[in-house]
Write a protein that holds these residues in place. Structure first.
Motif, PDB file in Angstrom:
ATOM      1  N   SER A   9      23.699 -84.434 -11.312  1.00 22.65           N
ATOM      2  CA  SER A   9      24.508 -85.443 -11.984  1.00 22.65           C
ATOM      3  C   SER A   9      25.820 -85.623 -11.238  1.00 22.65           C
ATOM      4  O   SER A   9      26.527 -84.642 -10.977  1.00 22.65           O
ATOM      5  N   ASP A  10      26.142 -86.859 -10.903  1.00 19.42           N
ATOM      6  CA  ASP A  10      27.406 -87.131 -10.209  1.00 19.42           C
ATOM      7  C   ASP A  10      28.596 -86.724 -11.066  1.00 19.42           C
ATOM      8  O   ASP A  10      29.609 -86.214 -10.562  1.00 19.42           O
ATOM      9  N   ILE A  11      28.483 -86.937 -12.373  1.00 21.40           N
ATOM     10  CA  ILE A  11      29.589 -86.584 -13.276  1.00 21.40           C
ATOM     11  C   ILE A  11      29.818 -85.072 -13.277  1.00 21.40           C
ATOM     12  O   ILE A  11      30.957 -84.598 -13.181  1.00 21.40           O
ATOM     13  N   LEU A  12      28.736 -84.302 -13.355  1.00 24.54           N
ATOM     14  CA  LEU A  12      28.867 -82.846 -13.340  1.00 24.54           C
ATOM     15  C   LEU A  12      29.359 -82.354 -11.989  1.00 24.54           C
ATOM     16  O   LEU A  12      30.131 -81.393 -11.917  1.00 24.54           O
ATOM     17  N   ASP A  13      28.910 -82.987 -10.903  1.00 29.21           N
ATOM     18  CA  ASP A  13      29.381 -82.606  -9.575  1.00 29.21           C
ATOM     19  C   ASP A  13      30.896 -82.778  -9.472  1.00 29.21           C
ATOM     20  O   ASP A  13      31.601 -81.896  -8.976  1.00 29.21           O
ATOM     21  N   ARG A  14      31.393 -83.909  -9.967  1.00 29.12           N
ATOM     22  CA  ARG A  14      32.837 -84.175  -9.907  1.00 29.12           C
ATOM     23  C   ARG A  14      33.603 -83.219 -10.820  1.00 29.12           C
ATOM     24  O   ARG A  14      34.672 -82.723 -10.457  1.00 29.12           O
TER      25      ARG A  14
ATOM     26  N   MET B 256      47.784 -70.561 -18.028  1.00 31.26           N
ATOM     27  CA  MET B 256      47.200 -71.379 -19.087  1.00 31.26           C
ATOM     28  C   MET B 256      46.521 -72.620 -18.509  1.00 31.26           C
ATOM     29  O   MET B 256      45.426 -72.997 -18.930  1.00 31.26           O
ATOM     30  N   VAL B 257      47.188 -73.254 -17.549  1.00 30.32           N
ATOM     31  CA  VAL B 257      46.614 -74.452 -16.924  1.00 30.32           C
ATOM     32  C   VAL B 257      45.395 -74.068 -16.089  1.00 30.32           C
ATOM     33  O   VAL B 257      44.361 -74.751 -16.115  1.00 30.32           O
ATOM     34  N   ALA B 258      45.506 -72.959 -15.371  1.00 26.39           N
ATOM     35  CA  ALA B 258      44.374 -72.487 -14.570  1.00 26.39           C
ATOM     36  C   ALA B 258      43.173 -72.207 -15.462  1.00 26.39           C
ATOM     37  O   ALA B 258      42.021 -72.482 -15.088  1.00 26.39           O
ATOM     38  N   ALA B 259      43.440 -71.673 -16.657  1.00 21.91           N
ATOM     39  CA  ALA B 259      42.355 -71.372 -17.591  1.00 21.91           C
ATOM     40  C   ALA B 259      41.603 -72.629 -18.005  1.00 21.91           C
ATOM     41  O   ALA B 259      40.378 -72.621 -18.140  1.00 21.91           O
ATOM     42  N   VAL B 260      42.332 -73.722 -18.204  1.00 20.64           N
ATOM     43  CA  VAL B 260      41.690 -74.996 -18.584  1.00 20.64           C
ATOM     44  C   VAL B 260      40.749 -75.458 -17.482  1.00 20.64           C
ATOM     45  O   VAL B 260      39.598 -75.859 -17.741  1.00 20.64           O
ATOM     46  N   PHE B 261      41.208 -75.392 -16.233  1.00 18.31           N
ATOM     47  CA  PHE B 261      40.369 -75.838 -15.119  1.00 18.31           C
ATOM     48  C   PHE B 261      39.183 -74.901 -14.913  1.00 18.31           C
ATOM     49  O   PHE B 261      38.083 -75.343 -14.564  1.00 18.31           O
ATOM     50  N   ALA B 262      39.389 -73.597 -15.127  1.00 21.41           N
ATOM     51  CA  ALA B 262      38.273 -72.654 -15.023  1.00 21.41           C
ATOM     52  C   ALA B 262      37.207 -72.989 -16.056  1.00 21.41           C
ATOM     53  O   ALA B 262      35.999 -72.934 -15.769  1.00 21.41           O
ATOM     54  N   LEU B 263      37.646 -73.364 -17.259  1.00 23.84           N
ATOM     55  CA  LEU B 263      36.703 -73.718 -18.322  1.00 23.84           C
ATOM     56  C   LEU B 263      35.957 -75.007 -17.982  1.00 23.84           C
ATOM     57  O   LEU B 263      34.746 -75.113 -18.226  1.00 23.84           O
ATOM     58  N   ILE B 264      36.657 -75.984 -17.404  1.00 21.66           N
ATOM     59  CA  ILE B 264      36.001 -77.233 -16.986  1.00 21.66           C
ATOM     60  C   ILE B 264      34.903 -76.939 -15.969  1.00 21.66           C
ATOM     61  O   ILE B 264      33.773 -77.445 -16.074  1.00 21.66           O
ATOM     62  N   CYS B 265      35.231 -76.125 -14.988  1.00 18.51           N
ATOM     63  CA  CYS B 265      34.248 -75.772 -13.952  1.00 18.51           C
ATOM     64  C   CYS B 265      33.070 -75.015 -14.568  1.00 18.51           C
ATOM     65  O   CYS B 265      31.902 -75.271 -14.234  1.00 18.51           O
ATOM     66  N   ALA B 266      33.362 -74.081 -15.479  1.00 25.64           N
ATOM     67  CA  ALA B 266      32.303 -73.300 -16.111  1.00 25.64           C
ATOM     68  C   ALA B 266      31.374 -74.193 -16.921  1.00 25.64           C
ATOM     69  O   ALA B 266      30.136 -74.094 -16.813  1.00 25.64           O
ATOM     70  N   LEU B 267      31.947 -75.100 -17.736  1.00 26.48           N
ATOM     71  CA  LEU B 267      31.122 -75.971 -18.571  1.00 26.48           C
ATOM     72  C   LEU B 267      30.266 -76.907 -17.725  1.00 26.48           C
ATOM     73  O   LEU B 267      29.093 -77.159 -18.055  1.00 26.48           O
ATOM     74  N   ALA B 268      30.833 -77.423 -16.638  1.00 26.33           N
ATOM     75  CA  ALA B 268      30.057 -78.306 -15.760  1.00 26.33           C
ATOM     76  C   ALA B 268      28.846 -77.577 -15.196  1.00 26.33           C
ATOM     77  O   ALA B 268      27.743 -78.136 -15.122  1.00 26.33           O
ATOM     78  N   ASN B 269      29.038 -76.319 -14.855  1.00 26.10           N
ATOM     79  CA  ASN B 269      27.929 -75.571 -14.263  1.00 26.10           C
ATOM     80  C   ASN B 269      26.962 -75.031 -15.311  1.00 26.10           C
ATOM     81  O   ASN B 269      25.786 -74.802 -15.005  1.00 26.10           O
ATOM     82  N   VAL B 270      27.423 -74.849 -16.550  1.00 20.07           N
ATOM     83  CA  VAL B 270      26.495 -74.535 -17.641  1.00 20.07           C
ATOM     84  C   VAL B 270      25.521 -75.694 -17.826  1.00 20.07           C
ATOM     85  O   VAL B 270      24.301 -75.500 -17.982  1.00 20.07           O
ATOM     86  N   LEU B 271      26.058 -76.910 -17.791  1.00 23.31           N
ATOM     87  CA  LEU B 271      25.198 -78.084 -17.943  1.00 23.31           C
ATOM     88  C   LEU B 271      24.284 -78.259 -16.737  1.00 23.31           C
ATOM     89  O   LEU B 271      23.127 -78.690 -16.875  1.00 23.31           O
ATOM     90  N   ARG B 272      24.773 -77.939 -15.549  1.00 23.04           N
ATOM     91  CA  ARG B 272      23.909 -77.954 -14.363  1.00 23.04           C
ATOM     92  C   ARG B 272      22.735 -76.998 -14.560  1.00 23.04           C
ATOM     93  O   ARG B 272      21.580 -77.349 -14.314  1.00 23.04           O
ATOM     94  N   LEU B 273      23.043 -75.785 -14.996  1.00 29.38           N
ATOM     95  CA  LEU B 273      21.997 -74.781 -15.209  1.00 29.38           C
ATOM     96  C   LEU B 273      20.991 -75.248 -16.254  1.00 29.38           C
ATOM     97  O   LEU B 273      19.782 -75.007 -16.125  1.00 29.38           O
ATOM     98  N   LYS B 274      21.481 -75.898 -17.305  1.00 27.56           N
ATOM     99  CA  LYS B 274      20.584 -76.441 -18.328  1.00 27.56           C
ATOM    100  C   LYS B 274      19.648 -77.479 -17.724  1.00 27.56           C
ATOM    101  O   LYS B 274      18.440 -77.490 -18.006  1.00 27.56           O
ATOM    102  N   ASN B 275      20.196 -78.358 -16.880  1.00 25.02           N
ATOM    103  CA  ASN B 275      19.380 -79.407 -16.265  1.00 25.02           C
ATOM    104  C   ASN B 275      18.346 -78.844 -15.296  1.00 25.02           C
ATOM    105  O   ASN B 275      17.261 -79.413 -15.136  1.00 25.02           O
ATOM    106  N   TRP B 276      18.694 -77.752 -14.632  1.00 28.99           N
ATOM    107  CA  TRP B 276      17.789 -77.172 -13.628  1.00 28.99           C
ATOM    108  C   TRP B 276      16.750 -76.230 -14.221  1.00 28.99           C
ATOM    109  O   TRP B 276      15.768 -75.896 -13.558  1.00 28.99           O
ATOM    110  N   TYR B 277      16.946 -75.806 -15.445  1.00 26.97           N
ATOM    111  CA  TYR B 277      16.123 -74.718 -15.976  1.00 26.97           C
ATOM    112  C   TYR B 277      14.663 -75.117 -16.156  1.00 26.97           C
ATOM    113  O   TYR B 277      14.333 -76.205 -16.606  1.00 26.97           O
ATOM    114  N   HIS B 278      13.798 -74.177 -15.808  1.00 22.98           N
ATOM    115  CA  HIS B 278      12.371 -74.269 -16.120  1.00 22.98           C
ATOM    116  C   HIS B 278      11.863 -72.836 -16.268  1.00 22.98           C
ATOM    117  O   HIS B 278      12.211 -71.958 -15.480  1.00 22.98           O
ATOM    118  N   ALA B 279      11.047 -72.606 -17.277  1.00 22.46           N
ATOM    119  CA  ALA B 279      10.571 -71.247 -17.548  1.00 22.46           C
ATOM    120  C   ALA B 279       9.828 -70.638 -16.373  1.00 22.46           C
ATOM    121  O   ALA B 279       9.747 -69.409 -16.243  1.00 22.46           O
TER     122      ALA B 279
END
Length: 415
Positions: free
Chosen positions: A230-235, A255-278
């Motif tokens: 996903s282009d949105i998740l990549d960005r 505090m600001v660094a924590a926000v960006f760390a969370l953004i990066c983490a959530l984007a990659n959680v969604l990447r992992l969800k999209n890629w997952y297959h049993a």
């Protein structure tokens, strides 16, 4: 009369198969170095090898894990993959050896610096390290330039920034500036994680698509899927990591660094969800890479919460070691295990029987180093256990793969 038309192009040759392509010599070199350097680090922490270096022993360790081990694996991967991406020839034979030798000599100098420091040795380390990475970057940039591939600009930018980070670390050493040394190491670590995210984003969906659709003999098993990015998740991942880098390394606003760390983490959680297959759990070369991503995401979440917890937990350091052990340790050994098979003409669906143990040992090293210190106990004991697991993991990799990497391709092709 029919005539046989033969390809008259000169077949590439090298002095030894290990110099046929970059992945061979650099994967072997980095794996052996991963063992040697960690054994020495273990001996230093346990008091068996007193550290007398011109830099802090912790920064010496950090430098060698990032600029020694990680950059060697990245060099091996890029000096191989860029040929596929661009269609341009990459260094092999003596030209490849000319890139590898400065890296190897720099490692020897850095290993010696722990016991017999001198300005001459530091200068030699500086010249050799910058020469190695300069030659690697030139080979990649040249191929990208000749192919006019603008989409590779992200990789090129990270290579340049890693060169600058290396130079900044040496500047910190020569000026005896600990903040500059620390900042350069943090900067380089996050850059390497950025490279891992970039490469992982490119290859993991492809590997999963190809891997789960066939059985262990390579025959189709009836499973069809198409993993997409996903282009949105990549960005979002890129913005999150860039913001974390700026506000955790340069501006130091937790505090600001924590926000960006969370953004990066959530984007990659969604990447992992999209890629997952049993089906990935049937393939060690897939679940290892997937869990490497999971480990990086978990480490980013730790960076997101550390400003809000008791500082005695030392959560920031644990999170950085999590990024290192999962994003560098597990991801690189898993990538090396797969690339070494595919690029030597072997069946990627039938890896050596040791691969699961190699990956589980590295996962154990990460969990012991990051999780167990949160629950108390002797901190140095957890580090020792993690070090031993790391060493055994790479020892198994060497036993299983050095022979593969030092022999010609099974299909008779050059590479």
């Amino acid at each position: 009369m029919l005539m046989n038309i033969q390809n008259t192009a000169k077949r590439p040759t090298s002095p030894h198969p290990i110099l046929n392509l970059g992945f061979r010599v650099f994967f072997v070199g980095s794996a052996v170095f991963a063992i040697v350097s960690m054994v020495l680090w273990l001996a230093i922490l346990q008091g068996f090898a007193p550290f007398k270096g011109a830099v802090s022993p912790y920064y010496w360790h950090g430098h060698e894990m990032i600029f020694g081990y990680a950059l060697a694996v990245i060099a091996g991967f890029l000096l191989t993959a860029v040929k596929t991406w661009t269609g341009q020839s990459m260094p092999y034979g003596w030209r490849l050896l000319a890139i590898f030798v400065p890296w190897a000599l720099a490692r020897i100098v850095w290993l010696g610096l722990h016991a017999t420091p001198s300005t001459a040795m530091l200068v030699a380390a500086l010249v050799l390290d910058l020469l190695f990475w300069g030659l690697t970057s030139y080979a990649v940039v040249r191929a990208v330039w000749l192919a006019r591939q603008k989409r590779q600009i992200g990789i090129v930018a990270k290579l340049v920034l890693l060169f600058l980070a290396q130079a900044a670390f040496f500047m910190g050493v020569f000026t005896q500036s600990l903040p500059l040394q620390q900042g350069a190491l943090y900067f380089a670590l996050l850059l390497v994680i950025g490279v891992v995210f970039t490469i992982g984003r490119r290859v993991l969906p492809f590997f999963i698509t190809k891997g789960v659709s066939v059985d262990n003999t390579g025959k189709p098993n009836g499973i069809t899927l198409e993993q997409k990015n996903s282009d949105i998740l990549d960005r979002a991942s890129l913005i999150g990591l860039a913001g974390l880098l700026v506000f955790d390394v340069f501006v130091r606003l937790p505090m600001v660094a924590a926000v960006f760390a969370l953004i990066c983490a959530l984007a990659n959680v969604l990447r992992l969800k999209n890629w997952y297959h049993a089906g990935i759990w049937q393939k060690p070369l897939l679940w290892s890479l997937y869990l490497g991503f999971v480990g990086m995401v978990a480490s980013l979440i730790l960076l997101a919460v550390y400003p809000f917890v008791d500082s005695a937990l030392n959560l920031h350091s644990l999170a950085l070691h999590g990024l290192a052990l999962f994003g560098i340790g597990l991801m690189t050994v898993a990538m090396m295990a797969r690339v070494s098979l595919g690029h030597t003409g072997r069946n990627i669906h039938q890896p050596p029987k040791t691969v699961s143990a190699i990956f589980l040992l590295m996962i154990g090293a990460g969990l012991v180093r990051v999780l167990l210190p949160m629950f108390g106990g002797e901190y140095l004991t957890w580090i020792l256990v993690s070090q031993v697991l790391w060493i055994v993991s790479f020892a198994l990799f060497c036993v299983s793969y050095v022979g593969i990497l030092s022999k010609p391709r099974t299909d008779g092709l050059f590479g």
